[in-house]
Design an enzyme around this catalytic site. Sequence first.
Site, short mmCIF file in Angstrom:
data_model
loop_
_atom_site.label_atom_id
_atom_site.label_comp_id
_atom_site.label_asym_id
_atom_site.label_seq_id
_atom_site.Cartn_x
_atom_site.Cartn_y
_atom_site.Cartn_z
N HIS A 176 -4.86 -3.61 6.39
CA HIS A 176 -4.50 -3.59 4.81
C HIS A 176 -5.86 -4.19 4.43
O HIS A 176 -6.10 -5.28 4.13
CB HIS A 176 -3.54 -4.63 4.89
CG HIS A 176 -3.53 -5.19 3.30
ND1 HIS A 176 -2.96 -4.50 2.29
CD2 HIS A 176 -3.71 -6.31 2.40
CE1 HIS A 176 -3.16 -4.73 1.11
NE2 HIS A 176 -3.50 -6.17 1.39
N ASP A 203 0.80 -1.07 0.07
CA ASP A 203 0.06 0.05 0.06
C ASP A 203 0.95 1.38 -0.14
O ASP A 203 0.60 2.10 -0.64
CB ASP A 203 -0.81 0.02 1.32
CG ASP A 203 -1.50 -1.22 1.31
OD1 ASP A 203 -2.38 -1.44 0.49
OD2 ASP A 203 -1.36 -1.97 2.20
#
Length: 328
Positions: A188, A160
């Site tokens: 996440h 990410d």
Amino acid sequence: MTKAPVTVTVTGAAGQIGYALLFRIASGQLIGPDTPIKLRLLEIPQAVKAAEGTAMELDDCAFPLLQSIDITDDARTAFDGTNVALLVGARPRAKGMERGDLLEANGGIFKPQGEAINAGAAEDVRVLVVGNPANTNALIAQAHAPDVPAERFTAMTRLDHNRALTQLAQKLGVSVSEIKKLTIWGNHSATQYPDLFHAEVGGKIAAEQVEQSWLADEFIPTVAKRGAAIIEARGASSAASAANAAIDHVHTWVNGTPEGDWTSAAVVSDGSYGVPEGLISSFPVTARDGKFEIVQGLEIDEFSRARIDASVNELVEERDAVRKLGLI
Ligand SMILES: NC(=O)C1=CN([C@@H]2O[C@H](COP(=O)(O)OP(=O)(O)OC[C@H]3O[C@@H](n4cnc5c(N)ncnc54)[C@H](O)[C@@H]3O)[C@@H](O)[C@H]2O)C=CC1
Ligand SMILES: O=C([O-])CC(=O)C(=O)O
């Protein structure tokens, strides 16, 4: 001088991330160019043959640093003496499966793996959970390894982080190397919060160099939903970029963050920034002397607070769900 070999266990070794990851580990990119590697591959019995095929290809690369490859379907054997455990294999969400079913199925994987790490891993073991839901799978494994310091269990939000770096670099027409102090907060998942209010480009705050509407309506959702966009485009989930992020995560953990910068990793919360203690949540972290430390003292404005809280609340719900299932 050549260093002592490092034993690296990869679970889900025959999967698509495994295929993108193992060759890079064996070539020396995980730890460094002068550290020999001993690989342990853990798979379910049906996939052991495929893992053997990957091992044949690893042999055929003649990597000078690769000392051995062991393949097993037994977690105790896989984690015995391991220094770095990359928990990639997980149960994917199947049609009609609710989140509770997914957490339960993964509990059946991460509980015994946590126990096996506790029983036999090396004293300096570092664990990175990649398999989804990564933060909560890491929490389950950690809960079953009481003899291993909790901070050795981490989950991956580096993908990410890397996604956010590139989105911002492309927007500003700069190189990713000009961006410092970017942070992914929370889970996440699609609730994660990529934070530009502390990120710097050319020494100035990144959030002040982009329109607020781009930040809120394009940047955040693009980063948070990138996994789904890859699946839509590729017909399969991110594999090479996930493997790359796993390499980055462990390399940073072992070798440190550069002065004046930090990275993102999901680590056990010590209560910083109002994140309940014990949750495995993504934070801004530095790495020094082989340890991650949560960056302290950042001011969090209302915009960021609401988004961090939303993602942390999701982690609390996941924790409560696995608690209810008796998995932690
Ligand atoms: N944290 C992150 O940023 C990311 C996480 N992921 C997650 O990583 C995981 C792996 O992804 P892929 O490699 O694409 O999946 P995949 O389905 O290609 O491979 C998974 C492998 O794990 C194995 N496996 C299942 N249970 C196991 C067990 N108990 N022990 C050992 N191996 C086991 C399977 O046999 C399979 O070979 C998924 O959960 C995926 O959602 C993927 C991308 C990014
Ligand atoms: O969404 C998925 O299944 C894979 C993933 O975690 C990602 O690409 O971030």
